[in-house]
Write an enzyme that holds these catalytic residues in place. Structure first.
Site, PDB file in Angstrom:
ATOM      1  N   HIS A 151       0.841  -1.209   0.000  1.00 40.81           N
ATOM      2  CA  HIS A 151       0.000   0.000   0.000  1.00 40.81           C
ATOM      3  C   HIS A 151       0.875   1.259   0.000  1.00 40.81           C
ATOM      4  CE1 HIS A 151      -3.121  -2.631   2.264  1.00 40.81           C
ATOM      5  NE2 HIS A 151      -3.611  -2.414   1.082  1.00 40.81           N
TER       6      HIS A 151
ATOM      7  N   LYS B 180     -16.476  -6.784   6.825  1.00 39.83           N
ATOM      8  CA  LYS B 180     -15.235  -7.573   6.699  1.00 39.83           C
ATOM      9  C   LYS B 180     -14.677  -7.963   8.065  1.00 39.83           C
ATOM     10  CE  LYS B 180     -13.089  -6.770   2.219  1.00 39.83           C
ATOM     11  NZ  LYS B 180     -11.843  -6.378   1.538  1.00 39.83           N
TER      12      LYS B 180
ATOM     13  N   ARG C 181      -1.974  -5.893  -8.366  1.00 38.62           N
ATOM     14  CA  ARG C 181      -0.814  -6.742  -8.097  1.00 38.62           C
ATOM     15  C   ARG C 181      -0.620  -7.776  -9.192  1.00 38.62           C
ATOM     16  NH1 ARG C 181      -3.042  -7.901  -2.227  1.00 38.62           N
ATOM     17  NH2 ARG C 181      -4.901  -7.593  -3.506  1.00 38.62           N
TER      18      ARG C 181
ATOM     19  N   SER D 207      -2.883  -7.838   2.869  1.00 42.36           N
ATOM     20  CA  SER D 207      -3.149  -7.668   4.298  1.00 42.36           C
ATOM     21  C   SER D 207      -3.626  -8.985   4.912  1.00 42.36           C
ATOM     22  CB  SER D 207      -4.228  -6.603   4.513  1.00 42.36           C
ATOM     23  OG  SER D 207      -3.790  -5.364   4.052  1.00 42.36           O
TER      24      SER D 207
END
Ligand code: ADP
Length: 163
Positions: A19, A43, A92, A130
């Site tokens: 990030h 989440k 990514r 993450s």
């Protein structure tokens, strides 16, 4: 180039070196970058919103023209409130593409004047997520290559508290 405000939304649970790589790149391109941390209660994040904001502030403190905010409304609404013209997302690998493509399409439908732009991190950060960081830290693995020191310390403390 026009003076553009970019908003980089995400859960950032927690902020990783991937990030921060994207944010540093964005800071060289845009007049102002807003890192917008989503409340995202569905989440069930490991770090609460306040903790995620504090960690991001601590890691990104030295960057000029980068601001950390939290939000809990519709992203396009928040972006409009803040005068942003660009939604920034990180890509990514091909695996990110499908979801990001869908998200960008939905956001464009909701607010056609907002553009979504993508940046790629440096190669060594391209595999960091993450969720994997949380999993590795939870199993006692070393995450110091993936997150900044203050995040690593906070993760260790949080996981100790849970056990
Ligand atoms: P979200 O819940 O919105 O996916 P994340 O915090 O997981 O929130 O990710 C925010 C954005 O950062 C997404 O666009 C994601 O693809 C991107 N991102 C996550 N990890 C990396 C990384 N290692 N390198 C570059 N971009 C990343």
């Amino acid at each position: 180039m026009k003076k553009i405000i970019a908003i980089y939304p995400g859960t950032f649970d927690p902020l990783t070196k991937g990030h921060s790589d994207i944010i540093k790149r964005a800071a060289t391109l845009f007049e102002h970058v807003i890192v917008a941390i989503a409340a995202n209660p569905t989440k069930t994040p490991v770090f609460n919103l306040h903790e995620r904001v504090q960690l991001a502030e601590s890691v990104l403190a030295k960057l000029d023209d980068v601001e950390i905010c939290s939000f809990d409304n519709l992203l396009v609404e928040f972006a409009k409130q803040r005068g942003a013209q660009v939604i920034l997302r990180g890509l990514r690998a091909v695996s990110d593409f499908e979801y990001e493509f869908q998200l960008a399409g939905m956001n464009r439908k909701l607010e056609p004047t907002l553009e979504t732009m993508f940046l790629m991190p440096a190669e060594q950060y391209a595999y960091i997520s993450s969720s994997l960081v949380r999993e590795i830290a939870g199993l006692g693995g070393d995450v110091s290559d993936f997150v900044h020191e203050e995040v690593r310390t906070a993760l260790t403390a949080k996981l100790k508290l849970k056990n």
